[in-house]
Enzyme design. Sequence first.
Site: not given
Ligand code: BGC
Length: 757
Positions: A276
């Site tokens: 993530d």
């Molecule tokens: C979130 C994810 C997301 C990623 C990319 C993160 O802050 O936890 O769910 O896919 O950002 O946007």
Amino acid sequence: MLFAVLLAGPAGAQPNPALLHDKQAFIADLMKQMTLDEKIGQLRLISIGPDMPREKIAQEIAAGRIGGTFNSVVHVDNRMMQDAAVKKSRLKIPIFFAYDVVHGHRTIFPIGLGQASSWDMGAIERGARVAAIEASADSLDMTFAPMVDISRDPRWGRTSEGFGEDPYLVSRIARAMVKGYQGASPAKPDSIMAAVKHFALYGAVEGGRDYNVVDMSPQRMYQDYLPPYHAAIEAGAGGVMVALNSINGVPASANTWLMQDLLRKDWGFRGVAVSDHGAITELVRHGVARDGREAAKLAIKAGIDMSMADTLYLQELPGLVKSGEVSVEEIDRSVRNILGAKYDMGLFQDPYVRIGAAADDPPDLYAESRMHRADAREVARKSLVLLENRNQTLPLAKTATIALVGPLADSPLDMMGSWSAAGKSQSSITLRRGMEEAMRGKGRLLYAVGANVTDDQQIVDYLNFLNWDHKEVIQDPRPPSDMIAEAVAAARRADVIVAAVGESRGMSHESSSRTRLDIPASQRALLQALKATGKPLVLVLMNGRPLDLQWESANADAMLETWYSGTEGGHAIADVLFGDYNPSGKLPISFPRSIGQIPTYYNHPRVGRPFVEGKPGNYTSQYFEEKNGPLYPFGYGLSYTDFTVSAVSLSSARLERGGRIAARVTVTNTGRRQGEAVVQLYIRDEAASVVRPVKELRGFRKLALEPGESRTVQFDIGEDDLKFFNARLEHVAEPGEFEAQIGLDSQSVQSARFELR
Ligand code: BGC
């Protein structure tokens, strides 16, 4: 083909089209040609942003230092970046384009909790299919979805993104979503690869506070929280996004047990694992890595293939390989997964498979012709849950005079909910618009905003800070009393009041955990004033989590839970309010009576001193200040018609190993309208080697019945339906007594007992 043309550059290093028919040979051949730096470059997943303009990204791509990007949804930009990869980089390895396509892309479907409320796998799959069609038409190859984190703590803002509290229901949805996104194959031009998230257990963050720790017994993990991820992988999800939280002391991003023993060895996952956002850097803040170097080392060794939005792999891995702390084999393992995912997305066949040719670029990204409104309206109608309907207040007559009030009645941005991908609020049909269209030429709609979502400036500032690129919450500057007075005046002139209240969408979002679950004070004051008019009061709730609705349930004449219902939400809600569609949604998550009751979930493990309704409640498991159990149970939702369920008949009271027994009920529509019922099968294990839940969902069927019509519903129960993880984590069905419970929600059920030998 296009691929051959593109790759017919200078002889030497490049993917070999002659090997394309054989994935493993193709990748092995390509990897032989890669330098260590080029391999490490593939591990980098990066977003276009202020410090990473597209031109700079293109340079990095050409230098072989990026494997994929996310957040870019425009053909021209993506073509430019793909050109840099396949025309300018030495190895001509295509990059991929990812995005958070979570509940729709340009056409926004209801949020996860809403879709789950439909209990309609066909509708959910169709929603994901449409999202894939739209996203692939915007040159995207991958989505960071489905989000299948089980959530039993509504304080957690991301409860909205997921599909609720139940492992069986969420697993079914996980499969439907993956099927929808990936279609026949993730290589197809109108498919996108699904990367299931957040692996694992993100929904169980302690206290519902986002990013907090997760501490959980192995039984609960295996039984309740892991199945949906597993289901998505079994359905063929090509990717996994790793959670930000730690699990029993080890962050997921450094968790070798999670990423290798469970994911790869036990579950046989062969796809790509992406971190993530910034999660590898965060290993330092978790306190398991001294510095960035150690963080990179832990993550690559654990099996995090791609690092999202940081440069740690790029900076640290060359030195770590040189010192022998990380082996080339460990790097190769991840490179193989990434190239494999690109292969599966069809990018080696044709790097422009979803970008297409410049001449075909859509002249207007927001053109109506690119939207799928009918699909969105259909899914949205099915996602609405009727919680109360006293004296048949609903449906409303289109000829009536209706006062529509509330801060969410005409808020196009909020209709979309959080993570609304490339949706534009201008495309949203608000409730006001939906009702106006339905009533045109018939009745009168009087509109007044009545209140701001909240009067707490600190909260408003926070929500605007979270969404830095636009003004998320715009406050009506008038004094609250003036706004309420205007709404009350409208109410007095009306036959009935419809109040759209709840949370602004940012309140149910990442990093939006709450310590209260009530409707904010500004709106409660509005509701109290409206109630005092004595006019029938219909509440249309918009929110991304179960709320504490004790006051509302006691005071509203009717209450419709609409979550955030998406682009076509206003039409869909109007369809239900006016009876053009008979509501059929059922709660995928329990609504607690108060925040102090959390966690409130229907399938909780049994206890030695259970509370017994009607008995004086001393020394039993309860809160003495409040009624026991949820305000609205899992599986609950009313209809404009009534259904009855007969006693359960079993084909046999004895289930032989390897055999099946049939559990049947007859469901009758006893009301005066056609309607849909969701018939739910729960199983209760009477005694086992470990404490089992009071009951567990094991099947459901949604069926439409005409007035007076009866239908027999049959569930076949086999040994697999009785299995659970024992103390040694073996998945077993133990002999003994079971109860098959069938009903229209998790509480009101008919039951019959049987035995497994
Ligand atoms: C979130 C994810 C997301 C990623 C990319 C993160 O802050 O936890 O769910 O896919 O950002 O946007």
